[in-house]
Write a protein that holds these residues in place. Structure first.
Motif, PDB file in Angstrom:
ATOM      1  N   MET A 117      -2.035  -1.949  -8.321  1.00  0.00           N
ATOM      2  CA  MET A 117      -2.065  -2.801  -7.245  1.00  0.00           C
ATOM      3  C   MET A 117      -3.471  -2.995  -7.047  1.00  0.00           C
ATOM      4  SD  MET A 117      -1.020  -1.874  -3.426  1.00  0.00           S
ATOM      5  CE  MET A 117      -1.711  -2.650  -1.945  1.00  0.00           C
ATOM      6  N   ASN A 118      -3.939  -4.381  -7.183  1.00  0.00           N
ATOM      7  CA  ASN A 118      -5.225  -4.921  -6.766  1.00  0.00           C
ATOM      8  C   ASN A 118      -5.200  -5.944  -6.031  1.00  0.00           C
ATOM      9  OD1 ASN A 118      -4.590  -6.691  -8.703  1.00  0.00           O
ATOM     10  ND2 ASN A 118      -5.853  -5.690 -10.325  1.00  0.00           N
ATOM     11  N   SER A 119      -4.228  -6.424  -5.284  1.00  0.00           N
ATOM     12  CA  SER A 119      -4.424  -7.777  -4.674  1.00  0.00           C
ATOM     13  C   SER A 119      -4.914  -7.617  -3.433  1.00  0.00           C
ATOM     14  CB  SER A 119      -2.520  -7.864  -4.240  1.00  0.00           C
ATOM     15  OG  SER A 119      -2.861  -8.983  -3.160  1.00  0.00           O
ATOM     16  N   VAL A 120      -5.698  -8.376  -3.186  1.00  0.00           N
ATOM     17  CA  VAL A 120      -6.667  -8.842  -1.911  1.00  0.00           C
ATOM     18  C   VAL A 120      -5.875  -8.653  -0.615  1.00  0.00           C
ATOM     19  CG1 VAL A 120      -8.231  -9.981  -0.669  1.00  0.00           C
ATOM     20  CG2 VAL A 120      -8.652  -9.643  -3.151  1.00  0.00           C
ATOM     21  N   ILE A 121      -4.606  -9.400  -0.631  1.00  0.00           N
ATOM     22  CA  ILE A 121      -3.711  -9.667   0.475  1.00  0.00           C
ATOM     23  C   ILE A 121      -3.173  -8.106   0.651  1.00  0.00           C
ATOM     24  CG2 ILE A 121      -1.734 -10.603   1.099  1.00  0.00           C
ATOM     25  CD1 ILE A 121      -2.187 -12.995  -0.847  1.00  0.00           C
ATOM     26  N   ASP A 122      -2.705  -7.467  -0.254  1.00  0.00           N
ATOM     27  CA  ASP A 122      -2.155  -6.360   0.013  1.00  0.00           C
ATOM     28  C   ASP A 122      -3.304  -5.176   0.641  1.00  0.00           C
ATOM     29  OD1 ASP A 122       0.362  -6.470  -0.877  1.00  0.00           O
ATOM     30  OD2 ASP A 122      -0.411  -6.347  -3.079  1.00  0.00           O
ATOM     31  N   THR A 123      -4.454  -5.222   0.365  1.00  0.00           N
ATOM     32  CA  THR A 123      -5.413  -4.267   0.782  1.00  0.00           C
ATOM     33  C   THR A 123      -5.560  -4.894   2.230  1.00  0.00           C
ATOM     34  OG1 THR A 123      -6.446  -4.079  -1.607  1.00  0.00           O
ATOM     35  CG2 THR A 123      -7.785  -3.478   0.059  1.00  0.00           C
ATOM     36  N   THR A 124      -5.842  -6.240   2.379  1.00  0.00           N
ATOM     37  CA  THR A 124      -6.306  -6.611   3.710  1.00  0.00           C
ATOM     38  C   THR A 124      -5.074  -6.075   4.694  1.00  0.00           C
ATOM     39  OG1 THR A 124      -7.246  -8.471   2.643  1.00  0.00           O
ATOM     40  CG2 THR A 124      -6.553  -8.622   5.007  1.00  0.00           C
ATOM     41  N   VAL A 125      -3.733  -6.232   4.167  1.00  0.00           N
ATOM     42  CA  VAL A 125      -2.895  -5.820   5.193  1.00  0.00           C
ATOM     43  C   VAL A 125      -2.701  -4.480   5.321  1.00  0.00           C
ATOM     44  CG1 VAL A 125      -0.218  -5.511   5.272  1.00  0.00           C
ATOM     45  CG2 VAL A 125      -0.961  -7.748   4.249  1.00  0.00           C
ATOM     46  N   ILE A 126      -3.044  -3.532   4.482  1.00  0.00           N
ATOM     47  CA  ILE A 126      -3.205  -2.124   4.704  1.00  0.00           C
ATOM     48  C   ILE A 126      -4.413  -1.967   5.849  1.00  0.00           C
ATOM     49  CG2 ILE A 126      -4.047   0.223   3.880  1.00  0.00           C
ATOM     50  CD1 ILE A 126      -2.449  -1.002   1.383  1.00  0.00           C
ATOM     51  N   PHE A 127      -5.508  -2.385   5.716  1.00  0.00           N
ATOM     52  CA  PHE A 127      -6.767  -2.046   6.507  1.00  0.00           C
ATOM     53  C   PHE A 127      -6.274  -2.879   7.750  1.00  0.00           C
ATOM     54  CE2 PHE A 127      -8.742  -1.081   2.478  1.00  0.00           C
ATOM     55  CZ  PHE A 127      -9.622   0.055   3.057  1.00  0.00           C
ATOM     56  N   VAL A 128      -5.800  -3.972   8.004  1.00  0.00           N
ATOM     57  CA  VAL A 128      -5.911  -4.640   9.278  1.00  0.00           C
ATOM     58  C   VAL A 128      -4.728  -3.605  10.087  1.00  0.00           C
ATOM     59  CG1 VAL A 128      -4.646  -6.510  10.367  1.00  0.00           C
ATOM     60  CG2 VAL A 128      -6.082  -7.061   8.751  1.00  0.00           C
ATOM     61  N   PHE A 129      -3.590  -3.340   9.533  1.00  0.00           N
ATOM     62  CA  PHE A 129      -2.484  -2.409  10.468  1.00  0.00           C
ATOM     63  C   PHE A 129      -3.194  -1.268  10.742  1.00  0.00           C
ATOM     64  CE2 PHE A 129       1.011  -5.118   8.692  1.00  0.00           C
ATOM     65  CZ  PHE A 129       1.579  -5.328   9.931  1.00  0.00           C
ATOM     66  N   SER A 130      -3.903  -0.714   9.646  1.00  0.00           N
ATOM     67  CA  SER A 130      -4.759   0.578   9.892  1.00  0.00           C
ATOM     68  C   SER A 130      -5.643   0.603  11.360  1.00  0.00           C
ATOM     69  CB  SER A 130      -5.282   1.062   8.709  1.00  0.00           C
ATOM     70  OG  SER A 130      -4.557   1.475   7.675  1.00  0.00           O
ATOM     71  N   ALA A 131      -6.442  -0.543  11.013  1.00  0.00           N
ATOM     72  CA  ALA A 131      -7.529  -0.537  12.240  1.00  0.00           C
ATOM     73  C   ALA A 131      -6.728  -0.817  13.577  1.00  0.00           C
ATOM     74  CB  ALA A 131      -8.327  -1.781  12.021  1.00  0.00           C
ATOM     75  N   PHE A 132      -5.682  -1.590  13.449  1.00  0.00           N
ATOM     76  CA  PHE A 132      -4.678  -1.834  14.803  1.00  0.00           C
ATOM     77  C   PHE A 132      -4.111  -0.457  15.228  1.00  0.00           C
ATOM     78  CE2 PHE A 132      -1.036  -3.361  17.041  1.00  0.00           C
ATOM     79  CZ  PHE A 132      -1.458  -4.013  18.100  1.00  0.00           C
ATOM     80  N   VAL A 133      -3.696   0.381  14.490  1.00  0.00           N
ATOM     81  CA  VAL A 133      -3.199   1.644  14.768  1.00  0.00           C
ATOM     82  C   VAL A 133      -3.876   2.440  15.622  1.00  0.00           C
ATOM     83  CG1 VAL A 133      -2.128   3.872  13.877  1.00  0.00           C
ATOM     84  CG2 VAL A 133      -1.184   1.542  13.349  1.00  0.00           C
ATOM     85  N   LEU A 134      -5.400   2.533  14.869  1.00  0.00           N
ATOM     86  CA  LEU A 134      -6.377   3.292  15.428  1.00  0.00           C
ATOM     87  C   LEU A 134      -6.863   2.808  16.733  1.00  0.00           C
ATOM     88  CD1 LEU A 134      -8.328   5.647  15.221  1.00  0.00           C
ATOM     89  CD2 LEU A 134      -9.902   4.122  14.026  1.00  0.00           C
ATOM     90  N   ALA A 135      -6.756   1.356  17.170  1.00  0.00           N
ATOM     91  CA  ALA A 135      -7.197   0.742  18.340  1.00  0.00           C
ATOM     92  C   ALA A 135      -6.174   1.248  19.380  1.00  0.00           C
ATOM     93  CB  ALA A 135      -7.334  -0.756  18.009  1.00  0.00           C
ATOM     94  N   ILE A 136      -4.830   1.108  18.910  1.00  0.00           N
ATOM     95  CA  ILE A 136      -3.670   1.509  19.836  1.00  0.00           C
ATOM     96  C   ILE A 136      -4.126   2.860  20.563  1.00  0.00           C
ATOM     97  CG2 ILE A 136      -1.401   1.994  20.062  1.00  0.00           C
ATOM     98  CD1 ILE A 136      -1.902  -0.929  20.037  1.00  0.00           C
ATOM     99  N   GLY A 137      -4.418   3.771  19.638  1.00  0.00           N
ATOM    100  CA  GLY A 137      -4.471   5.303  19.993  1.00  0.00           C
ATOM    101  C   GLY A 137      -5.914   5.239  20.889  1.00  0.00           C
TER     102      GLY A 137
END
Length: 570
Positions: free
Chosen positions: A1-21
């Motif tokens: 897996m080396n898709s830029v879209i996949d990596t972006t999706v993971i990082f965006v959701f990760s940043a959002f979850v941390l912000a929620i906390g």
């Protein structure tokens, strides 16, 4: 897996979850609000959070492997969790709420004494750290392999990420991220399922290509005895595990505690049939996997049918489902340390501010311990099996006696202590010594039956003997006095206002989070090369679902006296 879209999706959701906390950094005023949501968490939030606490990467790796190899029996085994939750809802969850205790450890101290509590705290903390530390390792490995990042760095970053919002935000941060992770994972699976069936040539083609016994309810070593043993184990586990008890004590009433368990049961009646179908379908597409390769069946079907973007969404769900399980345990271990060790033994007069500071620091301390254990997994090799063995050895002796004490007025601390020790030693013998010294190893079913059955038999024997003698435990009489004193304590208006304010805020954050997820799914529906209509449809459902917590937040009302409180306080 080396898709830029996949990596972006993971990082965006990760940043959002941390912000929620981090949003919940200032909501915890005292231990009750930090670890129990002020005992006013809506039951449907508690139920969904309890459901997610059961998930981890192991759900997809271990159960996915069984589903791929043996078919429907993977669903049968998971239905035992539904039965366990039904029994818990009928009998156990309301009892836990009625105790008035913040943690299971607090109940054990008041009902069975400090010696039993200290024994239980030591074993529970050790087992929890090892199990969740070992779980962190396969998740870090999954991230490492998927994104091409170094394993050690992935382990540390994921561990710190998990600790951060748990330590800062407390129970509400854990529950809100649980709900967010539930929605992401559910959306991903509902997208994966139709695409998998399409790849297999349709449902009829799928059923014709798999082995004849693929849809049998039982298979091989997963016999009726094994399934029944699992039923009894999950009654004790769902009803007595300290992590799950916290969900029953954080709602407003025994009736709500019952609803938490019933919602969990309903979800585990339906969800296994959805979660386990993709690896079962993969059996019809590629039946050549064997050995440890079968553990990759779930990931392989995802890579085969999901386009860039949606693959990232599914991987995000897998990563965060493990995070949900680990951070729930981290929150409970921290609660036990702060409430039952620090406040109970070290500093009983500590202020609320001091206790919250200790709670956050202990979350970091235990979390770092999990990271260290995860980093040791490659060097130790068999540590995961060791951890599973520790769980099998300690489960019954730790869970059964406190559950018995919820109903019995005759069981005392001394008897509980020795039943626990005897159960641990017998389980240790059959799990470790007997196979080593005499080459005799119990089957999985027999191991589970003895693990939970022996403590129950010993408890029943003592109960009948004590009843024949007319004994009532001294600890029980003291427990009744303590509980009466707790009920007499009136909740201050200021605390009531802050609890309502915190819970209203939590529901509003959940609603906003669902809108964000719907927006992300909407964007992915335009970017994806397949499954666009399904993704867009799920985005619409998630957006409508945001109305549920929003409407619940609006139903929280403040009295005229409570409305005036902020001005008086500030």
């Amino acid at each position: 897996m080396n898709s830029v879209i996949d990596t972006t999706v993971i990082f965006v959701f990760s940043a959002f979850v941390l912000a929620i906390g981090l949003l919940f950094a200032r909501t915890g005023r005292n231990l009750k609000s930090f670890f129990a949501g002020g005992e006013a968490v809506p039951w449907f939030i508690g139920g969904l959070s309890l459901f997610m606490s059961f998930f981890s990467a192991g759900t997809f790796v271990a159960w996915g492997s069984i589903a791929y190899k043996h078919g429907w029996v993977a669903i049968t085994i998971q239905w035992t969790m539904c039965i366990g939750a039904l029994v818990t809802g009928l009998f156990l969850a309301p009892r836990w709420k009625a105790t008035g205790n913040l943690t299971a450890a607090e109940f054990i101290r008041e009902r069975l004494g400090e010696r039993v509590q200290k024994t239980y705290i030591g074993i529970f903390t050790l087992v929890s750290l090892f199990i969740k530390g070992s779980v962190l390792y396969p998740v870090a490995k999954l991230v490492s392999v998927s994104l091409g990042f170094p394993l050690v760095e992935c382990t540390i970053v994921l561990g710190i990420f998990m600790i951060a919002y748990t330590a800062v935000g407390g129970l509400w941060a854990v529950m809100v991220t649980d709900i967010l992770q539930f929605v992401i994972l559910t959306a991903a699976v509902f997208i994966l399922l139709p695409l998998s069936l399409e790849k297999a040539g349709g449902f009829d083609a799928f059923t014709q290509k798999v082995p004849d016994d693929f849809f049998n309810f039982l298979h091989g070593e997963y016999t009726f005895g094994f399934v029944m043993a699992f039923v009894f184990y999950h009654i004790a586990y769902i009803g007595g595990n300290w992590t799950f008890v916290q969900r029953y004590t954080s709602v407003d009433s025994p009736k709500s505690a019952r609803k938490v368990a019933f919602l969990f049961a309903a979800l585990y009646l339906v969800s296994p049939m959805i979660w386990m179908l993709p690896p079962m379908i993969y059996q019809s597409i590629n039946p050549t996997l064997s050995g440890l390769d079968t553990e990759n069946a779930y990931l392989m079907i995802c890579k085969l049918v999901l386009p860039p973007g949606l693959l990232g969404l599914m991987l995000t769900g897998m990563y965060f489902s493990t995070s949900a399980s680990a951070n729930t345990t981290l929150n409970v271990v921290s609660a036990v340390f702060t409430n039952d060790i620090y406040k109970g033994f070290i500093n009983p007069q500590a202020s609320d501010e001091k206790l919250i500071r200790v709670a956050r620091l202990s979350s970091w301390g235990f979390g770092i311990g999990m990271i260290i254990i995860a980093l040791l997994v490659p060097a130790a090799g068999g540590i995961v099996e060791v951890v599973l063995s520790i769980s099998a050895i300690s489960g019954g002796p730790l869970l059964a006696p406190p559950l018995w004490a919820l109903f019995s007025k005759r069981i005392n601390g001394k008897t509980t202590f020795w039943i626990t020790i005897i159960g641990l030693l017998v389980n240790l013998y059959f799990k470790v010594l007997s196979p080593t010294l005499f080459s005799y190893k119990l089957s999985r079913g027999a191991e589970t039956i003895i693990g939970i059955g022996l403590p129950l038999l010993l408890l029943l024997t003592y109960e009948l003997y004590a009843r024949s003698k007319g004994w009532i435990a001294e600890e029980y009489e003291g427990y009744l006095r303590t509980r009466s004193a707790k009920k007499a304590e009136a909740q201050a208006e200021e605390e009531s206002y802050e609890i309502k304010k915190q819970n209203q805020f939590g529901l509003q954050v959940i609603a906003g989070s669902l809108v964000f997820v719907a927006l992300m799914l909407g964007i992915l529906s335009f970017l994806t090369t397949s499954g666009a209509n399904i993704t867009a449809g799920i985005a619409a459902v998630v957006l409508l679902g945001a109305l549920i917590p929003w409407q619940a937040s609006r139903k929280i009302t403040f009295s005229a006296t409570e409305v005036e409180l902020p001005a008086k306080v500030h």
